[in-house]
Scaffold this active site. Structure first.
Site: not given
Length: 496
Positions: A102, A187, A343, A381, A384
């Site tokens: 973020d 999520e 993820t 996805e 990182l």
């Protein structure tokens, strides 16, 4: 196109790229349209199929209840359309700021935070009473305390307004996916491991159900079960503990008792119900549009190799060696004709610290297999940002776990993969050269296709959600089933 090429196109997995978190800034301004357009042109030339963007609740409805301003996003969507890319739009009902990656701060709307000043229990709360203002507690989903609206009604109104104001982009089929944010970081989970409260990997995290609304719900549920004396856990440790240091998660700990099992079932069911309700509202909002609904599930891969799966349990995923915590989520998604987005596709076990008892490869296999068992599409996805061939090859392997099929579609194929994230570093020459090879391999060595029907991705108009899922069917989905077999290596590898 030759027959063999047509068959190979059925192995095609679309690649999307996430846009920067602050592409629309906190003041609802599209700051650098020319700069972004230049980057999007590069992505398009590389064969990228589309982009994903957070559509922040904290930006759109910041001025007051039902005061929506979509103007900056309309300008952004127009640029994406001009560049010939498709768009995945995230209904981002969470705060940006305080989690991994973020880089900007976008809080939820101030008028909601103001309500939280007089009623702090609208936020997730840990046992020590610390509030998390990333996302509203599921305890207020059906409480009309937001100027007469419930949280579910707020989310529903927002999505309806999006459909009304973005109708031109829905009709032109620019927007192909609506990912519905269901918790922190978008999520479906509890904020069990917040960095802004001192959590450090691989801490087990903390349960987040100690606001008054969830406390009341638990006490009522316990009373109905004949145990009015049961309370929420007080022995599960703190954010950075290891499982064996707690009474709850230790070997033969509370989590295995009748009381512990009851709590964990209640805790995880709160999330299931939350996701089910909001997906139902999303389905009604986008009914008839040629879009797919999607949700994202977090890759909690640490402590996966120990019997208690502590980090998953605090996040709300009641997943144990003898209990599947992800197939019930997939079953709920199937009711709404949705996609399950997962993820940590890029991670390998060998890269993880042994102290974390981490197993991302087995976790990915379990979750994706659970989705395929429930006959839904799965997408994914990377967790990182990575720019190396090793990470890309792991993503390719997970995208087609049994390799390509030269005679038709592969037995298992992800619906799409979204790369995190567009940046100057990604577009640096060496990194971008490797990324372009990755896109080609995801497309099974085929050139970019503008027609999704060619690779079996035609999107029909969204139809109404199916009937409610009986409790027994959800319980049946918790029975573990072996994951599908995964090849150890991909037959489409990136060099570099």
């Amino acid at each position: 196109m030759a027959t063999s090429n047509k068959n190979m196109l059925l192995n095609y997995v679309p690649v999307y790229v996430m846009l920067p978190l602050g592409v629309i800034n906190v003041n609802n301004v599209f700051e650098d349209p020319d700069g972004l357009k230049e980057q999007l042109v590069q992505l398009r030339a590389a064969g990228v199929d589309g982009v994903m963007v957070d559509v922040w609740w904290g930006i759109i409805e910041q001025k007051g209840p039902k005061e929506y301003d979509w103007s900056a996003y309309k300008s952004l969507f127009q640029v994406v359309q001009e560049c010939g890319l498709k768009l995945q739009a995230i209904m981002s009902f969470h705060q940006c700021g305080g989690n991994v990656g973020d880089v900007v701060n976008i809080p939820i709307p101030q008028w909601v935070l103001d309500i939280g000043e007089s009623d702090p229990d609208i936020f997730y709360t840990n046992r020590s009473g610390t509030r998390d203002k990333e996302y509203l507690s599921v305890g207020v989903d059906n409480k009309p305390i937001f100027h007469g609206r419930t949280a579910i009604e707020i989310y529903s109104d927002y999505m309806k307004s999006f459909r009304e104001n973005m109708s031109e982009f829905l009709k032109s089929e620019l927007i192909i996916d609506i990912e519905v944010g269901l918790g922190p970081a978008g999520e479906l989970r509890y904020p069990s491991y917040p960095q802004n409260q001192g959590w450090v990997f691989p801490g087990i995290g903390e349960f987040q159900c100690y606001d008054k609304y969830l406390k009341e719900d638990f006490k009522a549920a316990a009373a109905r079960a004949g145990h009015p004396e049961w309370e929420l856990p007080d022995d599960a440790g703190t954010y950075n503990d290891v499982p064996e240091s707690t009474e709850f998660f230790k070997t033969n700990g509370t989590y295995l008792t009748e009381k512990g099992k009851f709590f964990l079932t209640w805790y995880s069911n709160q999330l299931l119900n939350h996701g089910d309700q909001i997906l139902d509202e999303a389905n009604k909002a986008f009914l008839g549009c040629k879009v797919k609904l999607a949700i994202k599930v977090s890759g909690i891969h640490w402590w996966y190799k120990v019997p208690n799966h502590a980090a998953e349990l605090t996040a709300g995923y009641y997943n144990l060696d003898d209990r599947d915590g992800y197939r019930p989520i997939a079953k709920v998604v199937s009711r709404h004709h949705g996609i399950l987005n997962f993820t940590c596709l890029e991670m390998r076990n060998s890269e993880q610290s042994s102290d974390a008892q981490s197993a991302p490869q087995e976790l990915v296999q379990q979750v994706l297999s659970g989705g395929w068992r429930e006959n839904i599409e799965v997408a994914g996805e990377n967790a990182l940002s990575r720019y190396d061939a090793t990470a890309y090859n792991q993503i390719i392997l997970n995208a087609r776990p049994q390799g390509v099929n030269k005679d038709g579609p592969p037995k298992l194929r992800m619906y799409g993969v979204t790369y995190l994230r567009l940046s100057d570093e990604l577009l640096e020459e060496t990194n971008f050269d490797i990324f372009k090879k990755f896109v080609v391999k995801m497309h099974a060595d085929q050139s970019h296709s503008d027609d999704p029907q060619e690779y079996n991705h035609a999107i029909p108009p969204l139809k109404r959600s199916g009937p409610n899922i009986p409790v027994d069917d959800l319980l049946e989905a918790t029975k573990p089933i072996p994951p599908f077999p995964w090849d150890s290596e991909t037959d489409m590898k990136v060099d570099g």
